[in-house]
Design an enzyme around this catalytic site. Structure first.
Site, PDB file in Angstrom:
ATOM      1  N   LYS A   1      77.467  60.624 -43.887  1.00 17.66           N
ATOM      2  CA  LYS A   1      78.408  61.669 -43.486  1.00 17.66           C
ATOM      3  C   LYS A   1      79.644  61.668 -44.380  1.00 17.66           C
ATOM      4  CE  LYS A   1      75.714  60.970 -39.953  1.00 17.66           C
ATOM      5  NZ  LYS A   1      74.765  61.707 -39.203  1.00 17.66           N
TER       6      LYS A   1
ATOM      7  N   ASP B   1      78.427  49.688 -35.204  1.00 17.92           N
ATOM      8  CA  ASP B   1      77.743  50.737 -35.956  1.00 17.92           C
ATOM      9  C   ASP B   1      78.809  51.727 -36.438  1.00 17.92           C
ATOM     10  OD1 ASP B   1      75.997  52.449 -37.125  1.00 17.92           O
ATOM     11  OD2 ASP B   1      75.109  53.194 -35.265  1.00 17.92           O
TER      12      ASP B   1
ATOM     13  N   TRP C   1      73.806  56.736 -29.226  1.00 24.88           N
ATOM     14  CA  TRP C   1      73.040  57.558 -30.172  1.00 24.88           C
ATOM     15  C   TRP C   1      71.544  57.413 -29.872  1.00 24.88           C
ATOM     16  CZ3 TRP C   1      71.231  55.491 -35.378  1.00 24.88           C
ATOM     17  CH2 TRP C   1      70.612  56.494 -36.127  1.00 24.88           C
TER      18      TRP C   1
HETATM   19  C1  LMR Z   1      72.806  62.535 -35.529  1.00 31.58           C
HETATM   20  O1  LMR Z   1      73.137  61.764 -34.631  1.00 31.58           O
HETATM   21  O2  LMR Z   1      72.612  63.730 -35.344  1.00 31.58           O
HETATM   22  C2  LMR Z   1      72.648  62.000 -36.927  1.00 31.58           C
HETATM   23  O3  LMR Z   1      73.040  60.683 -37.004  1.00 31.58           O
HETATM   24  C3  LMR Z   1      71.311  62.241 -37.489  1.00 31.58           C
HETATM   25  C4  LMR Z   1      70.282  61.294 -36.973  1.00 31.58           C
HETATM   26  O4  LMR Z   1      69.667  60.605 -37.779  1.00 31.58           O
HETATM   27  O5  LMR Z   1      70.081  61.245 -35.766  1.00 31.58           O
END
Ligand code: LMR
Length: 397
Positions: free
Chosen positions: A245, A210, A129
């Site tokens: 979410k 996570d 991420w």
């Molecule tokens: C995403 O990955 O799009 C979400 O978790 C929003 C974010 O905060 O990045």
């Protein structure tokens, strides 16, 4: 003081929402930020949340500070939801839970705790991420990337991943997604999770999970295999948890950091440090989202309603995955996208270069993260043909 500050570009992921809003084309498609959307492209407030909110408004008589660990009952309820009522780590009093400012706040607080106990670096499968690195770097840690997702095979490259995991030692911390890998949607199987935990037990590296999409892969219990097994087998563990979410509480910034320690005494010590770190930053989390979640999870009737709504969201995303794969096949694009049906949660990666991602945006009004990550919630009956045509145009897929 500020004269040498150069203005920064907007956050690459969050900035997509604004760019999309500014695009005047009627056929534009938003596959960007990870937010659930229904067939009408709306993100409604869950009925369980609305009802809980009305109840909270009814009983709340003061806006005085909440306890530093968060809304009353929240931490306990979230830990029981994730780990299961009868989990030995809970029964043995080895868990410390604090409410955090969303899942981001939990990752940051966990990173700060790791830094305080001497960690320098967190190891993560690549890609991960986009905000993991900024959050952990802000906590003073470095990130080391190891192989995880094979872009050619569109699946976890388990040999490369395990090969790197086998080199970790007691000084290392490994970040795992559980469940619904962001950005790839490619999760470890149960056997692969077992193998990673075997290595953690044998080699003594620390595990940081996570969990931002609990309930979006197969179900609340099924999705908890990694945290439950890790909390059962490992002496120590951190889990960051997001209610953004699965409760649809995005803007309420509601999450939790769950720490599992060797003994109840160590868990209390860890909790005292988490509260101290939070106090040195924001004092305590906002109450409202935590109160809503606690209200839902302590009411059997609201829990049932929420579980149904979560199942419906999960099934809707699965249906969107099937819709995209089916439409691509019907449009004679072969089975190049068939892997999307095998992945979990909101996201999958399209095999597009950065230039192709930009071409999707500029030529076709289709917005996604720069690495080709799409949020499947943005795909629907009305736009899937346009998406496939654009893919064919840009990538010949
Ligand atoms: C995403 O990955 O799009 C979400 O978790 C929003 C974010 O905060 O990045």
């Amino acid at each position: 003081m500020f004269s040498d500050l150069d203005a920064l570009a907007p956050d690459a992921l969050l900035g997509l929402t604004k760019l999309f809003a500014e695009d005047k084309r009627a056929k534009k498609i938003d596959l960007g930020v990870g937010v659930f959307r229904d067939k009408e492209n709306r993100t409604p407030i869950l009925r369980a949340v609305k009802t809980a909110e009305e109840r909270v408004f009814g009983w709340e008589t003061s806006k005085v500070y909440t306890p530093p660990e968060g809304a009353s009952g929240f931490g306990d309820a979230v830990a029981r939801l994730l780990l299961g009522e009868a989990h030995p780590a809970l029964a043995d009093g080895r868990c410390a839970v604090v409410q955090t400012i969303g899942g981001c706040g939990a990752v940051r607080l966990g990173g700060e705790l790791l830094k305080r106990v001497g960690a320098e670096c967190v190891t993560s499968g690549a890609p991960t991420w986009a905000n993991h690195q900024p959050l952990l770097m802000a906590a003073g840690l470095r990130m080391k990337m190891i192989p995880y997702y094979d872009a050619e095979k569109r699946a976890v490259q388990i040999d490369g991943f395990m090969g790197a995991v086998e080199k970790l030692g007691p000084e290392d911390a490994l970040l795992l997604h559980g469940p619904c890998h962001n950005p790839s949607g490619a999760d470890l199987s149960r056997e692969q999770i077992d193998a990673v935990l075997d290595r953690a037990c044998a080699q003594g590296f620390f595990v940081f999970i996570d969990a931002a999409y609990h309930g979006f892969a197969e179900g609340l219990d099924e999705d908890a295999y990694l945290p439950r097994e890790a909390a059962r087998r490992l002496p120590e563990l951190l889990i960051s948890y997001s209610c953004s979410k699965n409760f649809g509480l995005y803007r309420e910034r509601t999450g939790a950091l769950i720490a599992v320690a060797k003994t109840p005494d160590r868990a209390s010590a860890v909790k005292s440090h988490l509260l101290n770190l939070a106090r040195g930053n924001y004092s305590m989390p906002p109450a409202h989202g935590g109160e809503i979640v606690a209200e839902i999870l302590t009411s059997p009737e609201l829990t049932t309603l929420w579980r149904e709504e979560l199942s419906a969201m999960r099934e809707a995303i699965r249906e969107n995955r099937r819709l995209l794969v089916r439409t691509a096949a019907e449009m004679q694009m072969g089975d190049a996208l068939s892997y999307i049906e095998r992945q979990n949660g909101m996201f999958s990666l399209l095999p597009l270069s950065v230039e192709q991602v930009m071409a999707m945006r500029e030529r076709h009004g289709i917005y996604m993260a720069g690495n080709g990550r799409i949020n499947l919630c943005g795909v629907n009956e009305g736009n899937v043909a346009h998406l496939c045509e654009a893919l064919r145009d840009v990538a010949g897929k």
